[in-house]
Design a protein around this motif. Structure first.
Motif, PDB file in Angstrom:
ATOM      1  N   PHE A   1       0.805  -1.226   0.000  1.00 21.76           N
ATOM      2  CA  PHE A   1       0.000   0.000   0.000  1.00 21.76           C
ATOM      3  C   PHE A   1       0.840   1.280   0.000  1.00 21.76           C
ATOM      4  N   ASN A   2       2.168   1.115   0.041  1.00 23.77           N
ATOM      5  CA  ASN A   2       3.060   2.284   0.065  1.00 23.77           C
ATOM      6  C   ASN A   2       2.705   3.220   1.227  1.00 23.77           C
ATOM      7  N   TYR A   3       2.452   2.612   2.376  1.00 25.02           N
ATOM      8  CA  TYR A   3       2.071   3.377   3.567  1.00 25.02           C
ATOM      9  C   TYR A   3       2.716   2.724   4.779  1.00 25.02           C
ATOM     10  N   GLY A   4       3.090   3.527   5.751  1.00 26.48           N
ATOM     11  CA  GLY A   4       3.705   2.996   6.959  1.00 26.48           C
ATOM     12  C   GLY A   4       3.100   3.597   8.206  1.00 26.48           C
ATOM     13  N   ILE A   5       3.067   2.804   9.260  1.00 24.52           N
ATOM     14  CA  ILE A   5       2.579   3.286  10.552  1.00 24.52           C
ATOM     15  C   ILE A   5       3.759   3.937  11.278  1.00 24.52           C
ATOM     16  N   PRO A   6       3.693   5.201  11.623  1.00 32.31           N
ATOM     17  CA  PRO A   6       4.862   5.889  12.188  1.00 32.31           C
ATOM     18  C   PRO A   6       5.372   5.294  13.496  1.00 32.31           C
ATOM     19  N   TRP A   7       4.460   4.816  14.331  1.00 37.56           N
ATOM     20  CA  TRP A   7       4.854   4.376  15.666  1.00 37.56           C
ATOM     21  C   TRP A   7       5.161   2.883  15.749  1.00 37.56           C
ATOM     22  N   SER A   8       4.891   2.113  14.689  1.00 37.05           N
ATOM     23  CA  SER A   8       5.015   0.654  14.789  1.00 37.05           C
ATOM     24  C   SER A   8       6.468   0.213  14.950  1.00 37.05           C
ATOM     25  N   GLU A   9       7.382   0.842  14.196  1.00 36.90           N
ATOM     26  CA  GLU A   9       8.780   0.444  14.291  1.00 36.90           C
ATOM     27  C   GLU A   9       9.357   0.759  15.666  1.00 36.90           C
ATOM     28  N   GLU A  10       8.955   1.890  16.209  1.00 37.34           N
ATOM     29  CA  GLU A  10       9.453   2.254  17.539  1.00 37.34           C
ATOM     30  C   GLU A  10       8.912   1.308  18.605  1.00 37.34           C
ATOM     31  N   LEU A  11       7.632   0.988  18.522  1.00 40.10           N
ATOM     32  CA  LEU A  11       7.041   0.063  19.489  1.00 40.10           C
ATOM     33  C   LEU A  11       7.643  -1.328  19.353  1.00 40.10           C
ATOM     34  N   SER A  12       7.915  -1.764  18.129  1.00 40.58           N
ATOM     35  CA  SER A  12       8.527  -3.081  17.942  1.00 40.58           C
ATOM     36  C   SER A  12       9.944  -3.109  18.514  1.00 40.58           C
ATOM     37  N   ARG A  13      10.673  -2.003  18.409  1.00 45.28           N
ATOM     38  CA  ARG A  13      12.012  -1.937  19.017  1.00 45.28           C
ATOM     39  C   ARG A  13      11.918  -2.024  20.532  1.00 45.28           C
ATOM     40  N   PHE A  14      10.979  -1.296  21.111  1.00 42.86           N
ATOM     41  CA  PHE A  14      10.792  -1.357  22.561  1.00 42.86           C
ATOM     42  C   PHE A  14      10.427  -2.770  23.004  1.00 42.86           C
ATOM     43  N   ALA A  15       9.523  -3.413  22.265  1.00 40.14           N
ATOM     44  CA  ALA A  15       9.111  -4.778  22.602  1.00 40.14           C
ATOM     45  C   ALA A  15      10.287  -5.743  22.479  1.00 40.14           C
ATOM     46  N   PHE A  16      11.130  -5.527  21.464  1.00 39.47           N
ATOM     47  CA  PHE A  16      12.283  -6.408  21.271  1.00 39.47           C
ATOM     48  C   PHE A  16      13.281  -6.254  22.425  1.00 39.47           C
ATOM     49  N   VAL A  17      13.525  -5.018  22.860  1.00 39.91           N
ATOM     50  CA  VAL A  17      14.454  -4.787  23.973  1.00 39.91           C
ATOM     51  C   VAL A  17      13.946  -5.454  25.241  1.00 39.91           C
TER      52      VAL A  17
ATOM     53  N   SER B   1      10.381   9.642  23.479  1.00 38.29           N
ATOM     54  CA  SER B   1      10.614   8.950  22.206  1.00 38.29           C
ATOM     55  C   SER B   1       9.966   9.739  21.077  1.00 38.29           C
ATOM     56  N   PRO B   2      10.563   9.738  19.898  1.00 41.16           N
ATOM     57  CA  PRO B   2      10.069  10.604  18.809  1.00 41.16           C
ATOM     58  C   PRO B   2       8.655  10.284  18.341  1.00 41.16           C
ATOM     59  N   ALA B   3       8.335   9.017  18.150  1.00 45.18           N
ATOM     60  CA  ALA B   3       7.054   8.649  17.538  1.00 45.18           C
ATOM     61  C   ALA B   3       5.938   8.489  18.571  1.00 45.18           C
ATOM     62  N   LEU B   4       6.199   7.734  19.612  1.00 48.44           N
ATOM     63  CA  LEU B   4       5.166   7.454  20.603  1.00 48.44           C
ATOM     64  C   LEU B   4       5.042   8.535  21.665  1.00 48.44           C
ATOM     65  N   ASP B   5       6.057   9.378  21.763  1.00 45.52           N
ATOM     66  CA  ASP B   5       6.080  10.444  22.763  1.00 45.52           C
ATOM     67  C   ASP B   5       5.984   9.874  24.182  1.00 45.52           C
ATOM     68  N   TRP B   6       6.662   8.731  24.396  1.00 45.93           N
ATOM     69  CA  TRP B   6       6.746   8.123  25.713  1.00 45.93           C
ATOM     70  C   TRP B   6       8.044   8.552  26.390  1.00 45.93           C
ATOM     71  N   SER B   7       7.990   8.619  27.705  1.00 44.15           N
ATOM     72  CA  SER B   7       9.213   8.896  28.449  1.00 44.15           C
ATOM     73  C   SER B   7      10.160   7.704  28.330  1.00 44.15           C
TER      74      SER B   7
END
Length: 200
Positions: A37-53, A120-126
């Motif tokens: 769809f040539n579209y991306g969710i802005p916060w998904s990559e950041e959340l996946s990184r947090f989940a991976f850590v 955080s840039p995308a999710l705006d979490w501390s």
């Protein structure tokens, strides 16, 4: 106490599975959206990184419970069992000291990040919430090391995960390839007996 540790085993296991599923699904959806769809969710990559850590550090604690952390063991195998246990105990004491130091230092970092908040840039979490996994993981790992050493003292054996179980593999192979002579001979004798009765 034993029931509490069993519940902790299950909790760590379930949380690790949940985090693994979360970041795998997020990355999969992100790839599909970008390619199709040539579209991306802005916060998904950041959340996946947090989940991976969080998955990695909680997994380290769970691996300590299974005594499955990577370690050099070739020299330990050449030692008598009593000496090997002593060397492993000394190594675990150093490991506990390292975990304690990392727990103290990570708490200091979190306190600093609470005072001077970084989001955080995308999710705006501390980011302090992400860093909380460090004292949690190192504390749990210390508890697991103590638990494993207690279980070893009570007679529980932990197999070396890097050591292939050749004997069990050979037994499984022999049992799988062995001819089923008893069953076939039993059937043949049963047919003979029945045939004999019929003739009589």
């Amino acid at each position: 106490m034993r029931k509490l540790m069993l519940q902790l085993d299950k909790l760590e296991n379930y949380i690790c599975q949940l985090l693994l599923c979360l970041f795998v699904v997020l990355l999969f959806v992100q790839v599909i959206l970008r390619v199709v769809f040539n579209y991306g969710i802005p916060w998904s990559e950041e959340l996946s990184r947090f989940a991976f850590v969080w998955f990695v550090f909680l997994g380290a604690s769970y691996a300590a419970r299974l005594s499955a952390h990577n370690r050099v063991t070739f020299h330990l195998r050449m030692m008598p069992p009593s000496m090997r246990k002593g060397v492993e105990l000394v190594g675990d004491l150093f490991w506990i000291a390292f975990n304690t130091l990392m727990t103290i230092k990570s708490i200091e970092v979190i306190e600093s990040m609470m005072e001077f908040t970084f989001y955080s840039p995308a999710l705006d979490w501390s980011m302090a919430y992400l860093y909380m996994i460090f004292p949690i993981s190192f504390t749990l790992t210390t508890i697991r090391i103590i638990q494993v050493n207690y279980l070893k003292l009570t007679g529980t054996n932990f197999d070396d995960v890097d050591e292939p179980k050749l004997e069990e593999m050979e037994q499984a192979h022999d049992s799988a390839t062995a001819p089923k002579q008893n069953g076939s001979s039993g059937n043949q004798s049963g047919k003979t007996k029945n045939g004999g009765n019929t003739l009589a």
